[in-house]
Scaffold this motif. Structure first.
Motif, mmCIF file in Angstrom:
data_model
loop_
_atom_site.group_PDB
_atom_site.id
_atom_site.type_symbol
_atom_site.label_atom_id
_atom_site.label_comp_id
_atom_site.label_asym_id
_atom_site.label_seq_id
_atom_site.Cartn_x
_atom_site.Cartn_y
_atom_site.Cartn_z
ATOM 1 N N PHE A 84 0.868 -1.177 0.000
ATOM 2 C CA PHE A 84 0.000 0.000 0.000
ATOM 3 C C PHE A 84 0.899 1.218 0.000
ATOM 4 O O PHE A 84 1.798 1.336 0.843
ATOM 5 N N THR A 85 0.682 2.106 -0.966
ATOM 6 C CA THR A 85 1.429 3.357 -1.018
ATOM 7 C C THR A 85 0.464 4.503 -1.295
ATOM 8 O O THR A 85 -0.642 4.299 -1.791
ATOM 9 N N VAL A 86 0.916 5.711 -0.961
ATOM 10 C CA VAL A 86 0.176 6.928 -1.293
ATOM 11 C C VAL A 86 1.156 7.867 -1.978
ATOM 12 O O VAL A 86 2.263 8.094 -1.488
ATOM 13 N N LEU A 87 0.717 8.399 -3.122
ATOM 14 C CA LEU A 87 1.511 9.346 -3.888
ATOM 15 C C LEU A 87 0.791 10.679 -3.940
ATOM 16 O O LEU A 87 -0.440 10.724 -3.952
ATOM 17 N N ILE A 88 1.563 11.754 -3.975
ATOM 18 C CA ILE A 88 1.008 13.079 -4.241
ATOM 19 C C ILE A 88 1.768 13.654 -5.427
ATOM 20 O O ILE A 88 2.912 13.278 -5.691
ATOM 21 N N ALA A 89 1.116 14.565 -6.128
ATOM 22 C CA ALA A 89 1.788 15.250 -7.229
ATOM 23 C C ALA A 89 2.692 16.320 -6.651
ATOM 24 O O ALA A 89 2.315 17.023 -5.712
ATOM 25 N N ASP A 90 3.879 16.418 -7.185
ATOM 26 C CA ASP A 90 4.822 17.467 -6.796
ATOM 27 C C ASP A 90 5.044 18.326 -8.040
ATOM 28 O O ASP A 90 5.966 18.080 -8.813
ATOM 29 N N PRO A 91 4.143 19.306 -8.258
ATOM 30 C CA PRO A 91 4.207 20.089 -9.494
ATOM 31 C C PRO A 91 5.539 20.787 -9.717
ATOM 32 O O PRO A 91 5.963 20.959 -10.851
ATOM 33 N N SER A 92 6.214 21.170 -8.654
ATOM 34 C CA SER A 92 7.494 21.859 -8.822
ATOM 35 C C SER A 92 8.539 20.938 -9.435
ATOM 36 O O SER A 92 9.468 21.397 -10.089
ATOM 37 N N GLU A 93 8.380 19.644 -9.247
ATOM 38 C CA GLU A 93 9.326 18.667 -9.794
ATOM 39 C C GLU A 93 8.750 17.933 -11.000
ATOM 40 O O GLU A 93 9.441 17.136 -11.615
ATOM 41 N N ARG A 94 7.451 18.156 -11.306
ATOM 42 C CA ARG A 94 6.737 17.387 -12.331
ATOM 43 C C ARG A 94 6.915 15.885 -12.084
ATOM 44 O O ARG A 94 7.162 15.111 -12.983
ATOM 45 N N GLN A 95 6.797 15.539 -10.794
ATOM 46 C CA GLN A 95 6.942 14.148 -10.381
ATOM 47 C C GLN A 95 5.893 13.807 -9.346
ATOM 48 O O GLN A 95 5.328 14.691 -8.710
ATOM 49 N N LEU A 96 5.698 12.510 -9.180
ATOM 50 C CA LEU A 96 4.888 12.030 -8.077
ATOM 51 C C LEU A 96 5.823 11.766 -6.920
ATOM 52 O O LEU A 96 6.958 11.319 -7.109
ATOM 53 N N ARG A 97 5.359 12.077 -5.739
ATOM 54 C CA ARG A 97 6.149 11.878 -4.526
ATOM 55 C C ARG A 97 5.437 10.847 -3.669
ATOM 56 O O ARG A 97 4.265 10.996 -3.350
ATOM 57 N N ARG A 98 6.155 9.785 -3.310
ATOM 58 C CA ARG A 98 5.590 8.762 -2.422
ATOM 59 C C ARG A 98 5.704 9.279 -0.992
ATOM 60 O O ARG A 98 6.797 9.568 -0.517
ATOM 61 N N ILE A 99 4.553 9.405 -0.318
ATOM 62 C CA ILE A 99 4.565 9.932 1.049
ATOM 63 C C ILE A 99 4.255 8.862 2.079
ATOM 64 O O ILE A 99 4.394 9.110 3.273
ATOM 65 N N TYR A 100 3.826 7.685 1.624
ATOM 66 C CA TYR A 100 3.575 6.581 2.551
ATOM 67 C C TYR A 100 3.778 5.268 1.812
ATOM 68 O O TYR A 100 3.422 5.137 0.638
ATOM 69 N N SER A 101 4.346 4.309 2.512
ATOM 70 C CA SER A 101 4.561 2.983 1.947
ATOM 71 C C SER A 101 4.590 1.952 3.066
ATOM 72 O O SER A 101 5.181 2.201 4.121
ATOM 73 N N THR A 102 3.953 0.813 2.829
ATOM 74 C CA THR A 102 4.028 -0.272 3.805
ATOM 75 C C THR A 102 5.308 -1.080 3.626
ATOM 76 O O THR A 102 5.586 -1.964 4.429
ATOM 77 N N ASP A 103 6.092 -0.782 2.579
ATOM 78 C CA ASP A 103 7.382 -1.438 2.363
ATOM 79 C C ASP A 103 8.407 -0.352 2.035
ATOM 80 O O ASP A 103 8.717 -0.100 0.867
ATOM 81 N N VAL A 104 8.931 0.284 3.081
ATOM 82 C CA VAL A 104 9.835 1.421 2.871
ATOM 83 C C VAL A 104 11.202 1.002 2.350
ATOM 84 O O VAL A 104 11.945 1.844 1.852
ATOM 85 N N THR A 105 11.522 -0.273 2.429
ATOM 86 C CA THR A 105 12.796 -0.733 1.874
ATOM 87 C C THR A 105 12.739 -0.754 0.352
ATOM 88 O O THR A 105 13.603 -0.193 -0.320
ATOM 89 N N ALA A 106 11.714 -1.380 -0.201
ATOM 90 C CA ALA A 106 11.595 -1.494 -1.654
ATOM 91 C C ALA A 106 10.942 -0.270 -2.292
ATOM 92 O O ALA A 106 11.239 0.067 -3.440
ATOM 93 N N TYR A 107 10.048 0.377 -1.553
ATOM 94 C CA TYR A 107 9.291 1.520 -2.081
ATOM 95 C C TYR A 107 9.325 2.653 -1.055
ATOM 96 O O TYR A 107 8.328 2.954 -0.403
ATOM 97 N N PRO A 108 10.487 3.290 -0.909
ATOM 98 C CA PRO A 108 10.644 4.309 0.146
ATOM 99 C C PRO A 108 9.942 5.618 -0.186
ATOM 100 O O PRO A 108 9.697 5.932 -1.350
ATOM 101 N N PRO A 109 9.636 6.395 0.851
ATOM 102 C CA PRO A 109 9.117 7.742 0.617
ATOM 103 C C PRO A 109 10.132 8.567 -0.174
ATOM 104 O O PRO A 109 11.338 8.362 -0.057
ATOM 105 N N GLY A 110 9.627 9.472 -0.983
ATOM 106 C CA GLY A 110 10.483 10.337 -1.793
ATOM 107 C C GLY A 110 9.960 10.404 -3.212
ATOM 108 O O GLY A 110 8.868 9.916 -3.528
#
Length: 167
Positions: free
Chosen positions: A38-64
């Motif tokens: 389970f992950t949650v992404l937000i749009a980061d318009p300043s970077e034109r990227q999606l930013r992962r702000i939550y993950s149940t597996d921070v090793t494989a899918y870390p925030p950032g």
């Protein structure tokens, strides 16, 4: 699905405790729908990227920073139409995300991407991933009631990090 104790949820939200809200949401989604990731992404318009702000597996899918935001059917579905995507197997995932190879070497084969909408804007994407066949067209209806909690958690994250979500 068990009713939320909104007074205690609001205390977490007011204190900016997005971690507690996301953990509560993860538990509710695991109980009602199930997932391996389970992950949650937000749009980061300043970077034109999606930013992962939550993950149940921070090793494989870390925030950032996660994926670049590119014009695509996936983007249109979630950000313009504000409608969920359900892919029951890797072939359907590839139809939405043709260049995505993030599941190589995993058992992941199904996903749900659900737009979290506030003030008629997609403020985030709630993502559930599991083995092939796990999700079906009825899955989004079971997620819908949890998007309020997800919206509160995203808002708490944005408040705590000093972001507006409209940078």
């Amino acid at each position: 699905m068990e009713r939320l104790d909104y007074p205690s949820v609001l205390v977490h939200a007011a204190s900016g405790s997005h971690e507690a809200l996301f953990a509560l949401l993860a538990g509710r989604l695991q109980t009602s729908i199930g997932f391996e990731l389970f992950t949650v992404l937000i749009a980061d318009p300043s970077e034109r990227q999606l930013r992962r702000i939550y993950s149940t597996d921070v090793t494989a899918y870390p925030p950032g920073l996660a994926d670049r935001v590119e014009p695509s059917a996936w983007f249109d579905q979630l950000f313009r139409k504000k409608e969920p995507i359900v892919a029951k197997d890797r072939e359907e995932i590839a139809s939405w995300l043709p260049n995505y190879d993030g599941f190589e070497g995993t058992d992941f084969g199904a996903l749900v991407n659900y737009p979290v909408v506030a003030d008629d804007q997609t403020i985030g994407i709630l993502n559930l991933t599991d083995r092939a066949g796990r999700y079906d067209p009825d899955t989004p209806a079971r997620i819908a009631s949890e998007t309020v909690l997800c919206s509160m958690a995203i808002s708490a994250f944005l408040s705590q990090s000093g972001r507006s979500g409209k940078d």
